[in-house]
Design an enzyme around this catalytic site. Structure first.
Site, PDB file in Angstrom:
ATOM      1  N   LYS A  14      15.302  -1.504  15.097  1.00  0.00           N
ATOM      2  CA  LYS A  14      13.966  -2.011  15.134  1.00  0.00           C
ATOM      3  C   LYS A  14      14.075  -3.795  14.713  1.00  0.00           C
ATOM      4  CE  LYS A  14      11.025   0.865  17.168  1.00  0.00           C
ATOM      5  NZ  LYS A  14      10.010   2.202  16.646  1.00  0.00           N
ATOM      6  N   ARG A  89      12.337  -0.534   5.883  1.00  0.00           N
ATOM      7  CA  ARG A  89      11.469   0.075   6.239  1.00  0.00           C
ATOM      8  C   ARG A  89      12.204   1.415   5.609  1.00  0.00           C
ATOM      9  NH1 ARG A  89       8.216   3.533  11.237  1.00  0.00           N
ATOM     10  NH2 ARG A  89       6.953   4.707   9.467  1.00  0.00           N
ATOM     11  N   LEU A 210      -4.421   4.714  13.129  1.00  0.00           N
ATOM     12  CA  LEU A 210      -5.149   5.978  14.043  1.00  0.00           C
ATOM     13  C   LEU A 210      -4.432   5.127  15.319  1.00  0.00           C
ATOM     14  CD1 LEU A 210      -8.936   5.986  14.697  1.00  0.00           C
ATOM     15  CD2 LEU A 210      -7.455   6.996  13.125  1.00  0.00           C
ATOM     16  N   ASN A 212       0.607   6.936  17.140  1.00  0.00           N
ATOM     17  CA  ASN A 212       0.704   8.594  18.146  1.00  0.00           C
ATOM     18  C   ASN A 212       0.604   9.148  16.251  1.00  0.00           C
ATOM     19  OD1 ASN A 212       1.158   8.182  20.926  1.00  0.00           O
ATOM     20  ND2 ASN A 212       2.938   6.839  19.923  1.00  0.00           N
ATOM     21  N   GLY A 213       1.391   8.249  15.561  1.00  0.00           N
ATOM     22  CA  GLY A 213       0.767   9.444  14.285  1.00  0.00           C
ATOM     23  C   GLY A 213      -0.390   8.500  13.475  1.00  0.00           C
ATOM     24  N   ARG A 242       0.871  15.977  16.911  1.00  0.00           N
ATOM     25  CA  ARG A 242       1.303  16.394  15.698  1.00  0.00           C
ATOM     26  C   ARG A 242      -0.094  17.207  15.973  1.00  0.00           C
ATOM     27  NH1 ARG A 242       3.577  12.222  11.578  1.00  0.00           N
ATOM     28  NH2 ARG A 242       4.471  10.607  13.766  1.00  0.00           N
ATOM     29  N   ARG A 286      -5.191   7.214  26.387  1.00  0.00           N
ATOM     30  CA  ARG A 286      -5.599   6.246  27.685  1.00  0.00           C
ATOM     31  C   ARG A 286      -5.580   7.810  28.445  1.00  0.00           C
ATOM     32  NH1 ARG A 286      -1.543   1.515  26.350  1.00  0.00           N
ATOM     33  NH2 ARG A 286      -0.487   3.174  26.135  1.00  0.00           N
ATOM     34  N   GLY A 332      -2.572   2.234  17.529  1.00  0.00           N
ATOM     35  CA  GLY A 332      -3.202   1.568  18.717  1.00  0.00           C
ATOM     36  C   GLY A 332      -4.840   2.737  19.071  1.00  0.00           C
ATOM     37  N   GLU A 335      -7.252   0.206  17.314  1.00  0.00           N
ATOM     38  CA  GLU A 335      -7.473  -1.361  17.168  1.00  0.00           C
ATOM     39  C   GLU A 335      -8.318  -1.287  18.968  1.00  0.00           C
ATOM     40  OE1 GLU A 335      -3.959  -3.455  16.611  1.00  0.00           O
ATOM     41  OE2 GLU A 335      -3.778  -2.394  15.670  1.00  0.00           O
ATOM     42  N   GLU A 384       2.513  -3.951  10.058  1.00  0.00           N
ATOM     43  CA  GLU A 384       3.953  -3.507   9.247  1.00  0.00           C
ATOM     44  C   GLU A 384       4.774  -4.262   8.844  1.00  0.00           C
ATOM     45  OE1 GLU A 384       2.879   0.178  11.400  1.00  0.00           O
ATOM     46  OE2 GLU A 384       3.746   1.504   9.561  1.00  0.00           O
TER      47      GLU A 384
HETATM   48  P1  ADP Z   1       2.325   4.270  16.863  1.00  0.00           P
HETATM   49  O1  ADP Z   1       1.925   5.509  15.866  1.00  0.00           O
HETATM   50  O2  ADP Z   1       3.754   4.958  17.808  1.00  0.00           O
HETATM   51  O3  ADP Z   1       2.907   3.301  16.451  1.00  0.00           O
HETATM   52  P2  ADP Z   1       0.703   3.105  17.984  1.00  0.00           P
HETATM   53  O4  ADP Z   1      -0.671   2.865  17.058  1.00  0.00           O
HETATM   54  O5  ADP Z   1       1.278   2.217  19.091  1.00  0.00           O
HETATM   55  O6  ADP Z   1       1.703   4.507  17.876  1.00  0.00           O
HETATM   56  O7  ADP Z   1      -0.602   4.077  19.315  1.00  0.00           O
HETATM   57  C1  ADP Z   1      -0.017   4.733  20.255  1.00  0.00           C
HETATM   58  C2  ADP Z   1      -1.843   5.388  20.865  1.00  0.00           C
HETATM   59  O8  ADP Z   1      -2.584   4.006  20.960  1.00  0.00           O
HETATM   60  C3  ADP Z   1      -1.304   5.996  21.982  1.00  0.00           C
HETATM   61  O9  ADP Z   1      -2.065   6.789  21.281  1.00  0.00           O
HETATM   62  C4  ADP Z   1      -2.178   5.131  23.332  1.00  0.00           C
HETATM   63  O10 ADP Z   1      -3.327   5.726  23.848  1.00  0.00           O
HETATM   64  C5  ADP Z   1      -3.020   4.547  22.165  1.00  0.00           C
HETATM   65  N1  ADP Z   1      -3.414   3.283  22.451  1.00  0.00           N
HETATM   66  C6  ADP Z   1      -3.260   2.215  22.939  1.00  0.00           C
HETATM   67  N2  ADP Z   1      -4.377   1.164  23.792  1.00  0.00           N
HETATM   68  C7  ADP Z   1      -5.054   1.827  23.816  1.00  0.00           C
HETATM   69  C8  ADP Z   1      -6.468   1.402  24.745  1.00  0.00           C
HETATM   70  N3  ADP Z   1      -6.257   0.757  25.189  1.00  0.00           N
HETATM   71  N4  ADP Z   1      -7.687   3.008  24.498  1.00  0.00           N
HETATM   72  C9  ADP Z   1      -7.414   4.394  23.442  1.00  0.00           C
HETATM   73  N5  ADP Z   1      -5.967   3.875  23.279  1.00  0.00           N
HETATM   74  C10 ADP Z   1      -4.966   3.264  23.267  1.00  0.00           C
END
Ligand code: ADP
Length: 399
Positions: A14, A89, A210, A212-213, A242, A286, A332, A335, A384
């Site tokens: 990336k 990274r 908060l 995926n990780g 996880r 979601r 994700g 925010e 990041e």
């Molecule tokens: P990564 O750790 O892979 O960078 P992200 O920071 O993009 O992941 O976060 C992904 C998570 O954020 C997923 O669980 C997704 O469901 C959640 N997410 C993204 N938009 C929303 C939303 N509008 N409401 C709830 N969860 C969300």
């Protein structure tokens, strides 16, 4: 300076080209399925496109990326020489790296040697660095995911295992997502100083990444004193796939009952647990919220467990710091998810935190979520790549 930020995975690369003065992203995208069939390249700059292209290894992927960046029509620069520096990274810096480092053969060897602690990540990061060294003379910097957490005191990072495993194998808490925690700490401390007169050196904040990780850090006076991830990015909070914290003996119990090898168990803990494991539906928050709205009890349990695990660490870290000036959400979920933040911040009055439900509707933007005289809870979108670009400039210029 124009900084190319690279995040190399075992079969992906990336990138973002960032102007560090304006903080503009000049181009970004990714190479996928490097070394595999069905490779493809996605680019977003003056033009946006995706094309299927075989990439035998990371060097080939990098050449494709440089060709795209210098393409007379769609590129962002005229020549590769315009790239002033490259920021990588790198997941694990071990105990050696508490700051980013200018890459040379010695630092590259250190990153390779640290592969024992991050077997899925460091070898892939090293591949990207080696490929860049072959192709360009631009200075390169490694920015470590573990570095920001290196300020933890020994009583916070040690595990109560026989001491020899620390001495001989480096088994201890390292923590991850450091670049994100550092970025939102920097932004939060500027905000708290400007609007609330909190002195950075006296500040106490809890940063919640908060996604995926997920991980949380206790940051006192701008320095991490504890964090939820450990030797690996598995422990702490419940994450997409996880498990987070589990009684270690539960693992050996399941292995014995189901005749599961340690390797298989590791896969279960990493890929089949967390939101996915509990809900049986999805690793995406979601979907969990939607399922909960439709009356799915396992989705409701998943939500309750996630919120509870976040709350517990916030309480622990407030105790560790004797208070908290601000709880900061990013990633994700942090925010965007009104229900998760609501669940975490409800019944937090004992910490002086009073949620404003209207302000909590915010998605993907900076916001203060609390009432006027409350302790603070903030949303600060993470970046990041920008943090890596700024750290790279700082190492290269010595400023
Ligand atoms: P990564 O750790 O892979 O960078 P992200 O920071 O993009 O992941 O976060 C992904 C998570 O954020 C997923 O669980 C997704 O469901 C959640 N997410 C993204 N938009 C929303 C939303 N509008 N409401 C709830 N969860 C969300």
């Amino acid at each position: 300076m124009k900084v190319l930020v690279l995040n190399s995975g075992s079969s992906s690369l990336k990138f973002q080209l960032i102007d560090s003065e304006t903080e503009d992203v000049l181009a970004k995208g990714q190479c996928d399925r490097i070394g595999l069939d069905g490779g493809n390249f996605a680019y977003k700059g003056k033009e946006k496109y995706k094309k299927d292209i075989q990439m035998a290894d990371h060097s080939v992927a990098l050449k494709i990326l440089f060709d795209a960046l210098t393409n007379p029509e769609s590129g962002a620069i005229k020549s590769v020489d315009e790239i002033d520096a490259i920021g990588h990274r790198v997941v694990h810096g071990g105990e050696k790296y508490s700051d980013p480092v200018l890459l040379d053969e010695k630092a590259l060897k250190d990153i390779d040697d640290l592969s024992a602690l991050a077997p899925l990540h460091n070898p892939a990061n090293a591949l990207g660095i080696k490929a860049c060294m072959e192709i360009t003379k631009a200075p390169q910097v490694a920015v470590f995911d573990t570095a920001f957490h290196q300020t933890m005191p020994k009583h916070a990072y040690m595990y109560a295992l026989p001491y020899k495993y620390y001495e001989e194998n480096g088994v201890r808490r390292y923590g991850f997502h450091g670049t994100s925690h550092k970025f939102i700490t920097k932004e939060a401390l500027e905000w708290l100083k400007k609007d609330y007169g909190v002195k950075p050196e006296d500040s106490k904040i809890i940063t919640c990444h908060l996604g995926n990780g997920s991980s949380i850090a206790a940051v006192k006076g701008g320095k991490v004193i504890d964090t939820t991830m450990g030797l690996t990015p598995e422990p702490g909070l419940i994450m997409g796939t996880r498990a987070g914290d589990v009684d270690p003996s539960a693992i050996t119990f399941i292995e014995a009952k189901h005749n599961i090898s340690p390797e298989e168990m590791d896969k279960i803990l990493n890929k089949k647990s967390g939101l996915l494991g509990i809900s049986g539906k999805s690793s995406d928050m979601r979907d969990i919220i939607e399922g909960m709205g439709n009356g799915d009890e396992r989705c409701k349990l998943t939500y309750d467990m996630l919120v509870y695990s976040i709350k517990k660490f916030i309480g622990a870290y407030a105790a560790a710091m004797n208070g908290v000036d601000a709880i900061v959400f990013t990633g994700g979920i942090g925010e965007n998810s009104e229900p998760v933040r609501r669940g975490v911040l409800t019944n937090m009055e004992f910490l002086g935190v009073h949620l404003d439900p209207e302000k909590n509707k915010v998605m993907g933007e900076r916001a203060d979520l609390t009432t006027d005289n409350s302790g603070k809870a903030l949303v600060i979108p993470t970046n990041e790549e920008l943090m890596i670009a700024l750290e790279t400039v700082s190492v290269v210029t010595g400023k």
